[in-house]
Write a protein that holds these residues in place. Structure first.
Motif, PDB file in Angstrom:
ATOM      1  N   UNK A  71       0.858  -1.120  -0.065  1.00  0.00           N
ATOM      2  CA  UNK A  71      -0.140   0.058  -0.043  1.00  0.00           C
ATOM      3  C   UNK A  71       0.767   1.163   0.050  1.00  0.00           C
ATOM      4  N   UNK A  72       1.861   1.057   0.748  1.00  0.00           N
ATOM      5  CA  UNK A  72       2.809   2.305   0.929  1.00  0.00           C
ATOM      6  C   UNK A  72       3.764   2.530  -0.558  1.00  0.00           C
ATOM      7  N   UNK A  76       3.120   5.910  -3.020  1.00  0.00           N
ATOM      8  CA  UNK A  76       4.420   6.600  -3.360  1.00  0.00           C
ATOM      9  C   UNK A  76       4.282   6.688  -4.796  1.00  0.00           C
ATOM     10  N   UNK A  77       4.085   5.636  -5.582  1.00  0.00           N
ATOM     11  CA  UNK A  77       3.830   5.913  -7.176  1.00  0.00           C
ATOM     12  C   UNK A  77       2.784   6.720  -7.532  1.00  0.00           C
ATOM     13  N   UNK A  78       1.514   6.721  -6.629  1.00  0.00           N
ATOM     14  CA  UNK A  78       0.337   7.505  -7.051  1.00  0.00           C
ATOM     15  C   UNK A  78       0.699   8.870  -6.900  1.00  0.00           C
ATOM     16  N   UNK A  82       3.184  14.481  -7.930  1.00  0.00           N
ATOM     17  CA  UNK A  82       2.632  15.619  -7.422  1.00  0.00           C
ATOM     18  C   UNK A  82       3.865  15.970  -6.468  1.00  0.00           C
ATOM     19  N   UNK A  83       5.050  15.488  -6.377  1.00  0.00           N
ATOM     20  CA  UNK A  83       6.180  15.708  -5.836  1.00  0.00           C
ATOM     21  C   UNK A  83       6.114  15.318  -4.447  1.00  0.00           C
ATOM     22  N   UNK A  84       5.364  14.295  -3.920  1.00  0.00           N
ATOM     23  CA  UNK A  84       5.467  13.630  -2.618  1.00  0.00           C
ATOM     24  C   UNK A  84       6.537  12.861  -2.848  1.00  0.00           C
ATOM     25  N   UNK A  85       7.445  12.695  -1.659  1.00  0.00           N
ATOM     26  CA  UNK A  85       8.337  11.796  -1.505  1.00  0.00           C
ATOM     27  C   UNK A  85       8.303  11.124  -0.242  1.00  0.00           C
ATOM     28  N   UNK A  86       8.498   9.707  -0.167  1.00  0.00           N
ATOM     29  CA  UNK A  86       8.558   8.761   0.812  1.00  0.00           C
ATOM     30  C   UNK A  86       9.665   8.147   1.533  1.00  0.00           C
ATOM     31  N   UNK A  87       9.896   8.032   2.485  1.00  0.00           N
ATOM     32  CA  UNK A  87      11.350   7.595   3.261  1.00  0.00           C
ATOM     33  C   UNK A  87      10.837   6.481   4.186  1.00  0.00           C
ATOM     34  N   UNK A 113      11.102   1.684  -3.675  1.00  0.00           N
ATOM     35  CA  UNK A 113      11.602   2.667  -4.737  1.00  0.00           C
ATOM     36  C   UNK A 113      11.813   4.204  -4.174  1.00  0.00           C
ATOM     37  N   UNK A 114      12.103   4.044  -2.682  1.00  0.00           N
ATOM     38  CA  UNK A 114      12.594   5.196  -1.797  1.00  0.00           C
ATOM     39  C   UNK A 114      13.472   5.015  -0.774  1.00  0.00           C
TER      40      UNK A 114
END
Length: 197
Positions: A71-72, A76-78, A82-87, A113-114
């Motif tokens: 889900x995360x 992240x892909x969705x 829009x410029x949102x990054x995940x860590x 992917x992050x």
């Protein structure tokens, strides 16, 4: 009677202080530096090109974290466009064999992917006030740094994605990206308890 009242008041004040550990909604988040799986230093300021950063406290040994991983990744892909990054921040939750030693070189998922950072000594999870894995913190980038806009659960059904009714994290991201405040900025996370050492 006065002694009982004094004890009760002291208990309530200490409980309130304990419950408010970590950053509050609207607080500025201090810059931090953690090591990634390749032993390279990564700091919060390295994400200053992202309008929104989602910090996910997790653990490679937590069953709930494994349930939420797909889900995360999908979120992240969705929201990448829009410029949102995940860590991910891997924190020792107390299930690891050998404690700190196991945390130094965890068996990290290869599909991420992050960035996947290591919270040695639980320093960052303590600072944020994270209590569960997984637990998310949505940070909005402003000219003078990152500010906390949402913290807590990803959605309302950790065990069955098909039965999710409320997508808390997605709703929070939509609000922040639209320049609005998050209506429910705190949601109790469901997951593995982060035991403090």
């Amino acid at each position: 009677m006065n002694r009982y009242f004094t004890f009760l008041l002291a208990f309530l004040l200490s409980s309130a202080a304990f419950a408010q550990n970590g950053y509050r909604i609207g607080s500025k988040v201090e810059n931090f530096t953690l090591k990634n799986a390749q032993n390279q230093s990564v700091e919060l300021n390295s994400f200053k090109d992202a309008p929104v950063l989602v910090v996910v406290f997790t653990s490679v040994n937590c069953p709930y974290a494994k349930l939420y991983d797909g889900r995360i990744q999908s979120l992240s892909k969705a929201y990448a466009g829009k410029g949102v990054r995940f860590v991910y921040v891997n924190t020792n939750i107390g299930l690891e064999e050998g404690g700190e030693a196991a945390q130094a070189q965890p068996d990290l998922p290869t599909s991420n992917s992050f960035p996947y950072l290591i919270d040695e000594g639980q320093q960052l999870s303590k600072k944020f006030g994270a209590t569960k894995a997984p637990e998310v913190f949505v940070l909005q980038n402003a000219q003078d740094g990152f500010y906390l806009r949402y913290k807590g659960a990803i959605d309302d059904n950790p065990q069955a994605e098909a039965y999710v009714k409320d997508r808390y994290l997605a709703t929070a991201l939509d609000a922040v990206l639209a320049g609005k405040s998050v209506s429910s900025a705190e949601r109790r996370a469901t997951g593995c308890l982060i035991k403090r050492f």
